[in-house]
Design an enzyme around this catalytic site. Structure first.
Site, PDB file in Angstrom:
ATOM      1  N   CYS A 113       0.820  -1.224   0.000  1.00  0.00           N
ATOM      2  CA  CYS A 113       0.000   0.000   0.000  1.00  0.00           C
ATOM      3  C   CYS A 113       0.853   1.273   0.000  1.00  0.00           C
ATOM      4  CB  CYS A 113      -0.937   0.010   1.205  1.00  0.00           C
ATOM      5  SG  CYS A 113      -2.014  -1.421   1.205  1.00  0.00           S
ATOM      6  N   HIS A 128      -4.073   7.007   1.909  1.00  0.00           N
ATOM      7  CA  HIS A 128      -4.306   5.658   1.374  1.00  0.00           C
ATOM      8  C   HIS A 128      -5.714   5.193   1.742  1.00  0.00           C
ATOM      9  CE1 HIS A 128      -3.962   1.542   0.347  1.00  0.00           C
ATOM     10  NE2 HIS A 128      -3.944   1.129   1.593  1.00  0.00           N
ATOM     11  N   ASN A 156     -10.130  -0.913  -1.608  1.00  0.00           N
ATOM     12  CA  ASN A 156      -8.700  -0.672  -1.423  1.00  0.00           C
ATOM     13  C   ASN A 156      -7.974  -1.194  -2.668  1.00  0.00           C
ATOM     14  OD1 ASN A 156      -6.031  -0.649  -0.676  1.00  0.00           O
ATOM     15  ND2 ASN A 156      -6.323  -1.675   1.284  1.00  0.00           N
TER      16      ASN A 156
HETATM   17  O1  UT7 Z   1      -4.251  -1.608   2.968  1.00  0.00           O
HETATM   18  C1  UT7 Z   1      -3.853  -2.655   3.759  1.00  0.00           C
HETATM   19  C2  UT7 Z   1      -3.948  -2.315   5.158  1.00  0.00           C
HETATM   20  N1  UT7 Z   1      -5.145  -2.881   5.726  1.00  0.00           N
HETATM   21  C3  UT7 Z   1      -5.848  -2.206   6.601  1.00  0.00           C
HETATM   22  O2  UT7 Z   1      -5.542  -1.080   6.870  1.00  0.00           O
HETATM   23  C4  UT7 Z   1      -7.006  -2.896   7.269  1.00  0.00           C
HETATM   24  C5  UT7 Z   1      -7.173  -2.411   8.681  1.00  0.00           C
HETATM   25  N2  UT7 Z   1      -8.189  -3.149   9.395  1.00  0.00           N
HETATM   26  C6  UT7 Z   1      -9.502  -3.030   9.109  1.00  0.00           C
HETATM   27  O3  UT7 Z   1      -9.875  -2.281   8.246  1.00  0.00           O
HETATM   28  C7  UT7 Z   1     -10.492  -3.815   9.940  1.00  0.00           C
HETATM   29  O4  UT7 Z   1      -9.806  -4.544  10.922  1.00  0.00           O
HETATM   30  C8  UT7 Z   1     -11.357  -4.771   9.092  1.00  0.00           C
HETATM   31  C9  UT7 Z   1     -12.366  -3.993   8.285  1.00  0.00           C
HETATM   32  C10 UT7 Z   1     -10.487  -5.608   8.162  1.00  0.00           C
HETATM   33  C11 UT7 Z   1     -12.135  -5.745  10.000  1.00  0.00           C
HETATM   34  O5  UT7 Z   1     -12.902  -5.018  10.915  1.00  0.00           O
HETATM   35  P1  UT7 Z   1     -12.917  -5.446  12.449  1.00  0.00           P
HETATM   36  O6  UT7 Z   1     -13.840  -4.526  13.118  1.00  0.00           O
HETATM   37  O7  UT7 Z   1     -11.507  -5.492  12.929  1.00  0.00           O
HETATM   38  O8  UT7 Z   1     -13.599  -6.886  12.394  1.00  0.00           O
HETATM   39  P2  UT7 Z   1     -12.992  -8.309  12.812  1.00  0.00           P
HETATM   40  O9  UT7 Z   1     -11.941  -8.762  11.864  1.00  0.00           O
HETATM   41  O10 UT7 Z   1     -12.655  -8.301  14.278  1.00  0.00           O
HETATM   42  O11 UT7 Z   1     -14.250  -9.225  12.601  1.00  0.00           O
HETATM   43  C12 UT7 Z   1     -15.424  -9.074  13.419  1.00  0.00           C
HETATM   44  C13 UT7 Z   1     -16.444 -10.080  12.945  1.00  0.00           C
HETATM   45  C14 UT7 Z   1     -15.911 -11.502  12.845  1.00  0.00           C
HETATM   46  O12 UT7 Z   1     -16.920 -12.381  13.235  1.00  0.00           O
HETATM   47  P3  UT7 Z   1     -16.886 -13.049  14.703  1.00  0.00           P
HETATM   48  O13 UT7 Z   1     -15.605 -13.824  14.745  1.00  0.00           O
HETATM   49  O14 UT7 Z   1     -16.913 -11.892  15.656  1.00  0.00           O
HETATM   50  O15 UT7 Z   1     -18.119 -13.884  14.706  1.00  0.00           O
HETATM   51  C15 UT7 Z   1     -15.650 -11.671  11.369  1.00  0.00           C
HETATM   52  O16 UT7 Z   1     -15.716 -13.024  10.951  1.00  0.00           O
HETATM   53  O17 UT7 Z   1     -16.900  -9.734  11.635  1.00  0.00           O
HETATM   54  C16 UT7 Z   1     -16.783 -10.876  10.779  1.00  0.00           C
HETATM   55  N3  UT7 Z   1     -16.502 -10.449   9.415  1.00  0.00           N
HETATM   56  C17 UT7 Z   1     -17.439 -10.191   8.499  1.00  0.00           C
HETATM   57  N4  UT7 Z   1     -18.787 -10.254   8.555  1.00  0.00           N
HETATM   58  C18 UT7 Z   1     -19.454  -9.933   7.434  1.00  0.00           C
HETATM   59  C19 UT7 Z   1     -15.298 -10.209   8.850  1.00  0.00           C
HETATM   60  N5  UT7 Z   1     -15.436  -9.826   7.578  1.00  0.00           N
HETATM   61  C20 UT7 Z   1     -16.766  -9.811   7.330  1.00  0.00           C
HETATM   62  C21 UT7 Z   1     -17.519  -9.495   6.192  1.00  0.00           C
HETATM   63  N6  UT7 Z   1     -18.874  -9.572   6.293  1.00  0.00           N
HETATM   64  N7  UT7 Z   1     -16.979  -9.125   5.023  1.00  0.00           N
END
Ligand code: UT7
Length: 341
Positions: free
Chosen positions: A119, A268, A298
């Site tokens: 990125c 970004h 992204n």
């Molecule tokens: O450019 C590269 C750099 N990357 C970044 O900067 C990404 C930075 N991080 C983020 O943007 C966030 O951490 C995410 C958007 C990737 C994830 O958000 P989060 O609030 O950290 O969610 P999480 O990974 O803790 O997931 C929470 C829940 C999980 O379910 P359980 O285990 O709580 O039942 C995931 O399985 O949300 C679930 N989940 C989804 N649900 C529906 C994860 N992805 C999805 C999805 N749709 N697409």
């Protein structure tokens, strides 16, 4: 010593629009529009057709940037291609772009360098172009950020945390020499390899013999954990906020500026919440912070040139304005560029 300025910008997103609901209805991913919008701001992204690679997307973006720079493609002295989704393990996308732009046919065997900083790749490329131009090593450098993520995304429910975020696009700029008092005023790059595996896509392991497991027929077998990108999203989020604020403050400090002196912020596009948090912490007015993650997701190395392209097209970026570009990503790596447009 000449200054280096961005003389042209181009952007070419992939053609197929994939809405959040399409991930569920077309690809069978258990997800929903509200979850993705609430957590990331993304409403849709673009996926390339099969047969299209990052260098293909980069052709139109590069040609547009070159035309806007008012030069011919044969005037380019150096290609810098930032991507994490190259067509193959080697060679990189830069030589493919050189060929597709017709430079080989024209006998222009200019150097083509690939940049592997995910990125932050575009800003690493911009910093390199700035150094080449200012030192007299090149007059016009083509800097490209191009990605075709869709081919390597796990679009099943298993991969949804990563796969719902990314889209395909290429952005390009020409960095040219000028005697005018304008252009790239400074670049600040950083990396913290302690977190290299926090966001990575392994595919193979060159420390192993063989470097991918072989089945009984001697064919390589790559298990899903190796095949697809893995990410600790929360950790990436925390570091992104901290590093992006710090590098922007460092740039301002060294140039005796306050964020108020900057007219446009191109952050970004990894997550709208990251950028809103940074803007909130630094007191940046929303109208100075451009975003397009809602429409493209992204696009990794392509996000910053895509923002520059749209801001200029929409009349938000005009000559004389002071621009700050900031990125953070896998590695971890980060960067900032201050530009007098
Ligand atoms: O450019 C590269 C750099 N990357 C970044 O900067 C990404 C930075 N991080 C983020 O943007 C966030 O951490 C995410 C958007 C990737 C994830 O958000 P989060 O609030 O950290 O969610 P999480 O990974 O803790 O997931 C929470 C829940 C999980 O379910 P359980 O285990 O709580 O039942 C995931 O399985 O949300 C679930 N989940 C989804 N649900 C529906 C994860 N992805 C999805 C999805 N749709 N697409």
């Amino acid at each position: 010593m000449p200054n280096a300025f961005i003389s042209g910008v181009g952007f070419n997103p992939a053609s197929n629009v994939v809405k959040n609901d399409d991930l569920r209805t077309k690809y069978g991913m258990e997800t929903d529009h509200e979850w993705i919008v609430k957590r990331t701001g993304i409403e849709e992204r673009r996926f390339a057709d099969e047969g299209i690679g990052p260098a293909d997307l980069a052709v139109a973006a590069s040609q547009d940037a070159i035309a806007k720079a008012g030069i011919k493609v044969t005037d380019i002295d150096l290609i810098l291609f930032a991507t994490l989704s190259p067509e193959m393990a080697f060679p990189g996308s830069g030589v493919l772009l050189q060929r597709k732009l017709g430079l080989c046919d024209a006998g222009k065997f200019i150097p083509a360098m690939d940049i592997r900083n995910q990125c932050s790749g575009f800003l690493y490329g911009l910093a390199t172009a700035n150094a080449f131009v200012r030192s007299g090593g090149a007059k016009h450098v083509l800097v490209v950020g191009g990605e075709v993520h869709s081919a390597a995304l796990d679009l099943s429910t298993r991969g949804r945390t990563v796969s719902s975020l990314f889209g395909d696009a290429a952005g390009a700029v020409v960095v040219s020499a000028t005697d005018e008092d304008r252009g790239i005023r400074g670049t600040w790059l950083g990396a913290d390899g302690r977190h290299a595996e926090v966001l990575c896509q392994r595919v193979w392991d060159m420390t192993k013999r063989p470097y991918v497991p072989l089945n009984a027929d001697g064919n390589g077998v790559v298990v899903p954990e190796m095949l697809y990108a893995k990410m600790d999203g929360k950790l990436v989020f925390r570091h992104a906020v901290e590093r992006m604020i710090t590098v922007l403050m460092q740039a301002c400090w060294e140039h005796k500026l306050t964020p108020n002196d900057i007219d446009l912020f191109c952050f970004h596009q990894a997550n709208l919440r990251i950028n809103e948090y940074i803007a909130g912490q630094m007191g940046l007015p929303p109208e100075k912070v451009v975003s397009n993650i809602q429409r493209f997701g992204n696009t990794t190395a392509a996000t910053i040139p895509s923002l520059l392209f749209e801001a200029e097209r929409d009349g938000k970026l005009k000559p004389g304005m002071k621009v700050a570009c900031v990125a953070f990503g896998s590695g971890f790596t980060w960067g900032c560029a201050l530009i007098d447009w």
